[in-house]
Design a protein around this motif. Structure first.
Motif, mmCIF file in Angstrom:
data_model
loop_
_atom_site.group_PDB
_atom_site.id
_atom_site.type_symbol
_atom_site.label_atom_id
_atom_site.label_comp_id
_atom_site.label_asym_id
_atom_site.label_seq_id
_atom_site.Cartn_x
_atom_site.Cartn_y
_atom_site.Cartn_z
ATOM 1 N N PHE A 1 0.583 -1.266 0.036
ATOM 2 C CA PHE A 1 -0.103 -0.026 -0.165
ATOM 3 C C PHE A 1 0.817 1.005 0.213
ATOM 4 O O PHE A 1 0.643 2.422 -1.006
ATOM 5 C CB PHE A 1 -0.690 0.232 1.315
ATOM 6 C CG PHE A 1 -1.311 -1.038 1.267
ATOM 7 C CD1 PHE A 1 -2.232 -1.893 0.447
ATOM 8 C CD2 PHE A 1 -2.398 -1.510 2.411
ATOM 9 C CE1 PHE A 1 -3.301 -2.751 0.021
ATOM 10 C CE2 PHE A 1 -3.131 -2.564 2.654
ATOM 11 C CZ PHE A 1 -3.549 -3.148 1.345
ATOM 12 N N ARG B 1 -4.222 3.490 -13.190
ATOM 13 C CA ARG B 1 -4.610 2.495 -11.961
ATOM 14 C C ARG B 1 -4.052 1.714 -11.794
ATOM 15 O O ARG B 1 -2.646 1.269 -12.148
ATOM 16 C CB ARG B 1 -5.852 2.319 -12.198
ATOM 17 C CG ARG B 1 -6.151 0.925 -12.741
ATOM 18 C CD ARG B 1 -7.200 0.018 -12.810
ATOM 19 N NE ARG B 1 -8.821 1.304 -12.529
ATOM 20 C CZ ARG B 1 -9.500 0.584 -12.129
ATOM 21 N NH1 ARG B 1 -9.961 -0.232 -11.228
ATOM 22 N NH2 ARG B 1 -10.775 1.685 -12.123
ATOM 23 N N SER C 1 -15.510 4.938 -4.087
ATOM 24 C CA SER C 1 -14.443 4.856 -3.043
ATOM 25 C C SER C 1 -14.553 5.020 -1.906
ATOM 26 O O SER C 1 -15.715 4.758 -1.486
ATOM 27 C CB SER C 1 -13.887 6.235 -3.422
ATOM 28 O OG SER C 1 -13.692 6.861 -4.671
ATOM 29 N N GLU D 1 1.065 4.243 -2.724
ATOM 30 C CA GLU D 1 1.032 5.622 -2.846
ATOM 31 C C GLU D 1 2.194 6.581 -2.544
ATOM 32 O O GLU D 1 1.314 7.427 -3.531
ATOM 33 C CB GLU D 1 0.321 5.475 -0.804
ATOM 34 C CG GLU D 1 -0.876 5.443 -0.554
ATOM 35 C CD GLU D 1 -1.369 6.227 0.965
ATOM 36 O OE1 GLU D 1 -1.876 5.365 1.360
ATOM 37 O OE2 GLU D 1 -1.031 7.363 0.890
ATOM 38 N N ARG E 1 -6.709 -2.732 -2.799
ATOM 39 C CA ARG E 1 -6.656 -2.093 -3.012
ATOM 40 C C ARG E 1 -6.224 -1.275 -4.238
ATOM 41 O O ARG E 1 -6.139 -2.239 -4.918
ATOM 42 C CB ARG E 1 -5.560 -0.850 -1.668
ATOM 43 C CG ARG E 1 -6.249 -1.303 0.048
ATOM 44 C CD ARG E 1 -5.347 -0.554 0.733
ATOM 45 N NE ARG E 1 -5.696 0.951 1.028
ATOM 46 C CZ ARG E 1 -4.825 1.536 1.572
ATOM 47 N NH1 ARG E 1 -4.480 1.406 2.339
ATOM 48 N NH2 ARG E 1 -5.195 3.037 1.833
ATOM 49 N N THR E 2 -7.405 -0.308 -4.804
ATOM 50 C CA THR E 2 -6.739 0.491 -5.540
ATOM 51 C C THR E 2 -6.626 1.986 -5.976
ATOM 52 O O THR E 2 -7.369 2.515 -4.962
ATOM 53 C CB THR E 2 -8.439 0.090 -6.808
ATOM 54 O OG1 THR E 2 -8.999 -1.516 -6.808
ATOM 55 C CG2 THR E 2 -7.561 -0.088 -8.258
ATOM 56 N N PHE E 3 -5.780 2.539 -6.200
ATOM 57 C CA PHE E 3 -5.639 3.895 -6.574
ATOM 58 C C PHE E 3 -5.468 4.358 -8.081
ATOM 59 O O PHE E 3 -5.229 3.347 -8.910
ATOM 60 C CB PHE E 3 -4.335 4.114 -5.792
ATOM 61 C CG PHE E 3 -4.012 3.809 -4.541
ATOM 62 C CD1 PHE E 3 -4.584 4.880 -3.457
ATOM 63 C CD2 PHE E 3 -3.455 2.437 -4.387
ATOM 64 C CE1 PHE E 3 -3.992 4.466 -2.506
ATOM 65 C CE2 PHE E 3 -3.543 2.206 -2.680
ATOM 66 C CZ PHE E 3 -3.784 3.620 -1.785
ATOM 67 N N GLU F 1 -8.827 6.736 -3.971
ATOM 68 C CA GLU F 1 -8.811 5.700 -4.099
ATOM 69 C C GLU F 1 -10.213 4.531 -4.215
ATOM 70 O O GLU F 1 -11.246 5.549 -4.160
ATOM 71 C CB GLU F 1 -8.684 5.146 -2.528
ATOM 72 C CG GLU F 1 -8.023 3.984 -2.271
ATOM 73 C CD GLU F 1 -7.995 3.194 -0.740
ATOM 74 O OE1 GLU F 1 -7.055 4.183 -0.201
ATOM 75 O OE2 GLU F 1 -7.980 2.573 -0.616
ATOM 76 N N ASP F 2 -10.269 3.648 -4.798
ATOM 77 C CA ASP F 2 -11.621 3.143 -5.414
ATOM 78 C C ASP F 2 -11.285 1.688 -4.627
ATOM 79 O O ASP F 2 -10.102 1.332 -4.405
ATOM 80 C CB ASP F 2 -11.203 3.175 -6.889
ATOM 81 C CG ASP F 2 -12.424 2.851 -7.405
ATOM 82 O OD1 ASP F 2 -13.873 2.858 -7.486
ATOM 83 O OD2 ASP F 2 -12.665 2.727 -9.150
#
Ligand SMILES: [Zn+2]
Length: 413
Positions: A117, A363, A180, A121, A148-150, A140-141
């Motif tokens: 993570f 992404r 989100s 980030e 986790r997805t950014f 964040e989605d």
């Protein structure tokens, strides 16, 4: 001898069938041509220069965060490089970025979720900062099969390439997608009222929120939406899942699926057919509610229900609802963030989220491959003389230099 000229066919005419202002402006500036037949953007010398500049910036941003720039041409080849060098080079052989056409491919392996993570980030922050566009941000989605997805995004107009529905806070500039993560509990209507007596009320034919509100003369936030699904436990047995959100919110299937997997070990969330529902919870279609659910049903309530007072809920009996339902007095399911963001949702800065469109520029998703292979990239592990080393957390993503170039040339929304 003829003078050497660079091809920069500036024009005042927008290209046929193009709606994206980024594409239109690139064509007008002579930086690109547009193929209306297949929607392809053909970069000409000045556009190619802009595109190459974006790729260089992205590469530098990732290199600064420890990603090794390579040219291996495939995910399998990058994996083989990691496998070959990870024992001796450790960290320096577990994070890579590579130019692939108009995209940057990003892959890294970590031993624990926190490290993965943090790496994602740092990568996103570095990309946003190096690109230096105030309109670019990362959001964040919540997506299926990812821990986790950014998403790298910029606000845009509907119809722009890569446009998605989103929400924007004008006060602080924060952007969100419907799924989100969210940590806000809305103010409840009637928060100052005394708690009424829970009682059944006849509501014939009121199996929609609109009809219920009209029959009882109440506002939508005074209702509760119940949705029934099924999911599978570890033994592939079907479990009924009852999820509840306040009447003016919508459920996020992605968030609910994530919660069920994390907290209850349930996977394969899906809608239930009538016969299944009847067997699992009885005859409640359209009148399902949180009070008096059979104990075998897995219940989960959204943050939007915390402290709700004197609301109307389904009575789990056709043709009936219950009045004056209060949380947690009458129902107290596990509470989780399972609703979608909506227009009008308050932002933590005090502003209000309004509907907007946002262009997805890239992404990064983190998957835990110790649970399931995602089919694309393998789990990294090796043995030394002491023990085995596992790196099951895969950070996997792409950032599109083409979309970024479009976004940089687009009109401000
Ligand atoms: Zn805000």
């Amino acid at each position: 001898m003829s003078e050497r000229k660079t091809l920069v066919p500036k024009t005042d005419n927008p290209p046929a069938k193009a709606r994206d202002s980024g594409i239109i402006n690139l064509v007008k500036a002579g930086k690109a041509a547009y193929n209306a037949k297949n929607g392809e953007l053909l970069f000409l010398p000045e556009g190619e220069l802009a595109l190459r500049g974006v790729k260089t910036t992205l590469g530098a941003a990732l290199e600064a965060e420890g990603f090794q720039k390579v040219d291996c041409a495939s995910d399998d080849a990058i994996f083989s490089v990691a496998e070959r060098f990870a024992r001796e080079w450790d960290e320096a052989a577990r994070a890579f970025c590579e130019e692939r056409g108009r995209e940057l491919r990003i892959i890294s392996w970590d031993s624990d979720a926190g490290a993965s993570f943090a790496r994602a980030e740092r990568a996103m922050k570095s990309i946003v900062s190096e690109l230096g566009e105030s309109a670019f941000t990362f959001v964040e989605d919540v997506t299926p099969n990812a821990a986790r997805t950014f998403v790298l995004a910029a606000r845009c107009e509907a119809g722009d390439t890569g446009a998605r529905a989103g929400f924007f806070c004008e006060s602080c500039g924060s952007l969100r997608f419907p799924d989100s993560p969210f940590d806000y509990t809305p103010r409840q209507p009637g928060a100052d009222e005394p708690e009424g007596v829970l009682e059944d009320v006849e509501t014939p034919g009121a199996n929609t929120i609109a009809e219920l509100c009209s029959q009882l003369s109440i506002d939508v936030p005074r209702t509760l939406k119940a949705m029934l699904y099924v999911a599978s436990d570890g033994d592939s047995k079907c479990r009924a899942v009852a999820s509840f959100v306040r009447g003016d919110y919508n459920l996020s299937m992605n968030k609910l699926a994530g919660w069920l997997e994390r907290e209850r070990g349930l996977t394969g969330l899906r809608s239930a057919d009538k016969a299944e529902l009847h067997e699992l919870v009885g005859e409640v279609a359209g009148y399902c509610g949180p009070v008096g659910m059979p104990p075998r049903v897995v219940m989960v309530g959204d943050l939007s229900l915390v402290g709700s007072k004197n609301t109307v809920v389904g009575a789990n009996h056709p043709g009936y609802h219950k009045k004056c339902c209060c949380h947690p007095r009458d129902f107290d399911p596990p509470i989780a963030d399972i609703a979608q963001a909506a227009s009008g949702t308050p932002c933590s800065c005090g502003g209000i989220y309004k509907a907007c469109c946002a262009r997805e520029l890239g992404r990064l998703a983190i998957a835990d491959l110790s649970k399931a292979e995602n089919g694309k990239v393998k789990k990294l592990s090796y043995r030394d003389r002491v023990c085995a080393h596992d790196f099951p957390f895969l950070l996997d993503g792409t950032v599109s230099a083409e979309r970024i170039t479009m976004a940089r040339h687009a009109d401000a929304p």
